[in-house]
Each structure stands twice: as C-alpha cells, then as structure tokens.
Scaffold this motif. Structure first.
Motif, PDB file in Angstrom:
ATOM      1  N   ASN A  76       0.826  -1.216   0.000  1.00 25.58           N
ATOM      2  CA  ASN A  76       0.000   0.000   0.000  1.00 25.58           C
ATOM      3  C   ASN A  76       0.857   1.263   0.000  1.00 25.58           C
ATOM      4  O   ASN A  76       0.590   2.221   0.739  1.00 25.58           O
ATOM      5  CB  ASN A  76      -0.935   0.026   1.214  1.00 25.58           C
ATOM      6  N   THR A  77       1.880   1.273  -0.833  1.00 20.80           N
ATOM      7  CA  THR A  77       2.833   2.371  -0.818  1.00 20.80           C
ATOM      8  C   THR A  77       3.195   2.810  -2.230  1.00 20.80           C
ATOM      9  O   THR A  77       3.365   1.971  -3.122  1.00 20.80           O
ATOM     10  CB  THR A  77       4.114   1.965  -0.063  1.00 20.80           C
ATOM     11  N   VAL A  78       3.304   4.110  -2.396  1.00 23.23           N
ATOM     12  CA  VAL A  78       3.819   4.680  -3.628  1.00 23.23           C
ATOM     13  C   VAL A  78       5.115   5.402  -3.288  1.00 23.23           C
ATOM     14  O   VAL A  78       5.264   5.944  -2.196  1.00 23.23           O
ATOM     15  CB  VAL A  78       2.791   5.630  -4.290  1.00 23.23           C
ATOM     16  N   TYR A  79       6.048   5.356  -4.229  1.00 24.18           N
ATOM     17  CA  TYR A  79       7.374   5.920  -4.009  1.00 24.18           C
ATOM     18  C   TYR A  79       7.690   6.996  -5.042  1.00 24.18           C
ATOM     19  O   TYR A  79       7.153   6.995  -6.150  1.00 24.18           O
ATOM     20  CB  TYR A  79       8.434   4.823  -4.112  1.00 24.18           C
ATOM     21  N   LEU A  80       8.595   7.878  -4.666  1.00 28.36           N
ATOM     22  CA  LEU A  80       9.172   8.828  -5.609  1.00 28.36           C
ATOM     23  C   LEU A  80      10.681   8.802  -5.404  1.00 28.36           C
ATOM     24  O   LEU A  80      11.173   9.293  -4.390  1.00 28.36           O
ATOM     25  CB  LEU A  80       8.625  10.244  -5.411  1.00 28.36           C
ATOM     26  N   GLN A  81      11.367   8.194  -6.351  1.00 33.78           N
ATOM     27  CA  GLN A  81      12.818   8.173  -6.317  1.00 33.78           C
ATOM     28  C   GLN A  81      13.326   9.431  -6.993  1.00 33.78           C
ATOM     29  O   GLN A  81      13.003   9.682  -8.153  1.00 33.78           O
ATOM     30  CB  GLN A  81      13.352   6.934  -7.043  1.00 33.78           C
ATOM     31  N   MET A  82      14.126  10.198  -6.263  1.00 34.61           N
ATOM     32  CA  MET A  82      14.610  11.481  -6.775  1.00 34.61           C
ATOM     33  C   MET A  82      16.127  11.441  -6.832  1.00 34.61           C
ATOM     34  O   MET A  82      16.791  11.260  -5.797  1.00 34.61           O
ATOM     35  CB  MET A  82      14.142  12.619  -5.863  1.00 34.61           C
ATOM     36  N   ASN A  83      16.647  11.593  -8.036  1.00 37.82           N
ATOM     37  CA  ASN A  83      18.098  11.566  -8.242  1.00 37.82           C
ATOM     38  C   ASN A  83      18.584  12.903  -8.769  1.00 37.82           C
ATOM     39  O   ASN A  83      17.806  13.708  -9.296  1.00 37.82           O
ATOM     40  CB  ASN A  83      18.455  10.465  -9.241  1.00 37.82           C
ATOM     41  N   ASN A  84      19.876  13.122  -8.622  1.00 34.68           N
ATOM     42  CA  ASN A  84      20.502  14.351  -9.122  1.00 34.68           C
ATOM     43  C   ASN A  84      19.712  15.589  -8.669  1.00 34.68           C
ATOM     44  O   ASN A  84      19.345  16.438  -9.478  1.00 34.68           O
ATOM     45  CB  ASN A  84      20.609  14.315 -10.648  1.00 34.68           C
ATOM     46  N   LEU A  85      19.490  15.654  -7.379  1.00 38.67           N
ATOM     47  CA  LEU A  85      18.675  16.747  -6.842  1.00 38.67           C
ATOM     48  C   LEU A  85      19.360  18.089  -7.004  1.00 38.67           C
ATOM     49  O   LEU A  85      20.600  18.200  -6.927  1.00 38.67           O
ATOM     50  CB  LEU A  85      18.347  16.477  -5.380  1.00 38.67           C
ATOM     51  N   LYS A  86      18.538  19.118  -7.217  1.00 39.50           N
ATOM     52  CA  LYS A  86      19.011  20.478  -7.420  1.00 39.50           C
ATOM     53  C   LYS A  86      18.381  21.378  -6.362  1.00 39.50           C
ATOM     54  O   LYS A  86      17.357  21.044  -5.771  1.00 39.50           O
ATOM     55  CB  LYS A  86      18.616  20.951  -8.817  1.00 39.50           C
ATOM     56  N   SER A  87      18.969  22.536  -6.176  1.00 39.57           N
ATOM     57  CA  SER A  87      18.447  23.455  -5.155  1.00 39.57           C
ATOM     58  C   SER A  87      16.995  23.836  -5.452  1.00 39.57           C
ATOM     59  O   SER A  87      16.202  24.044  -4.535  1.00 39.57           O
ATOM     60  CB  SER A  87      19.320  24.694  -5.062  1.00 39.57           C
ATOM     61  N   GLU A  88      16.642  23.891  -6.724  1.00 43.19           N
ATOM     62  CA  GLU A  88      15.266  24.250  -7.091  1.00 43.19           C
ATOM     63  C   GLU A  88      14.255  23.148  -6.804  1.00 43.19           C
ATOM     64  O   GLU A  88      13.057  23.346  -6.980  1.00 43.19           O
ATOM     65  CB  GLU A  88      15.180  24.673  -8.563  1.00 43.19           C
ATOM     66  N   ASP A  89      14.736  21.993  -6.392  1.00 45.87           N
ATOM     67  CA  ASP A  89      13.831  20.923  -5.978  1.00 45.87           C
ATOM     68  C   ASP A  89      13.383  21.091  -4.519  1.00 45.87           C
ATOM     69  O   ASP A  89      12.547  20.320  -4.035  1.00 45.87           O
ATOM     70  CB  ASP A  89      14.509  19.560  -6.130  1.00 45.87           C
TER      71      ASP A  89
END
Length: 122
Positions: A76-89
């Motif tokens: 019962n889970t959804v994920y968001l994998q975030m790579n190469n993060l930037k300051s605007e994120d």
C-alpha cells in the motif's frame, strides 16, 4: 483511503532521496497515485503519476529523467525516487490519490497526504 508521506530531509545537490507514501485501507490498488510539490511562494505543481495497475506512468518535463514514481500494492505504498537533486527541488512534497482520473491538476485528486519537506543545499 488516508495517505502518510515520509522520507524527506536535507540533502546536498546531486544527491538522492526516496519518498514514500503509505496508504491505509484495502482499496489502494484502485487509486491513481501522484506526487506534487510546493515551493515557498509558488503554487503546488504536478510531478508524476502512476496508474491503478502501475502499468503506466507520466512525469512532468521538469523532473523527467531524474524522478521516478513506482508503487507496491502489496505494501500500500507509492514511491518517488529522486536523483541528481538540485536546489530548485527544495519544496514540500505531497502524495495524492484519485479513483477515476489520470490527472495532472491539483483539483483532480481527492485525497492528499500531509506533505514532507525536501531541502537541497547547494
């Protein structure tokens, strides 16, 4: 269904984070799931969605190639994998759910989690 987002935090630019959104109830698989974010002074913006079966995904151009949405209906889970993060994120990240629409607009989602803060330092 009720949603609980987690996984936010402070990360350096270029780093990665994985957000999770846990849903209560037995009907999670019948919901389209999505991630949005809201930066200070800005409107809430669509990031990505995943269909009921998980067979199709759609991401905003601003995060395409860096962010990946996925779901595990057994958990019962959804994920968001975030790579190469930037300051605007840097923003508060929200998960959302809807039974009927494959939407990209805030009003198209009926259920919202409480948000989790992501801060990217440069």
């Amino acid at each position: 269904v009720q949603l609980q987002a987690s996984g936010g935090g402070l990360v350096q630019a270029g780093g990665s984070l994985r957000l999770s959104c846990a849903a209560s109830g037995r009907t999670f698989s019948s919901y389209v799931m999505a991630w949005f974010r809201q930066a200070p002074g800005k409107e809430r913006a669509f990031l990505a969605r995943i269909s009921w079966s998980g067979s199709t995904t759609y991401s905003a151009d601003s995060v395409k190639g860096r962010f990946t949405i996925s779901r595990d209906d057994a958990k019962n889970t959804v994920y968001l994998q975030m790579n190469n993060l930037k300051s605007e994120d840097t923003a508060v990240y929200y998960c959302a759910a809807d039974r009927t629409r494959l939407g990209t607009r805030e009003y198209e989602y009926d259920v919202w989690g409480q948000g989790t803060q992501v801060t990217v330092s440069s």
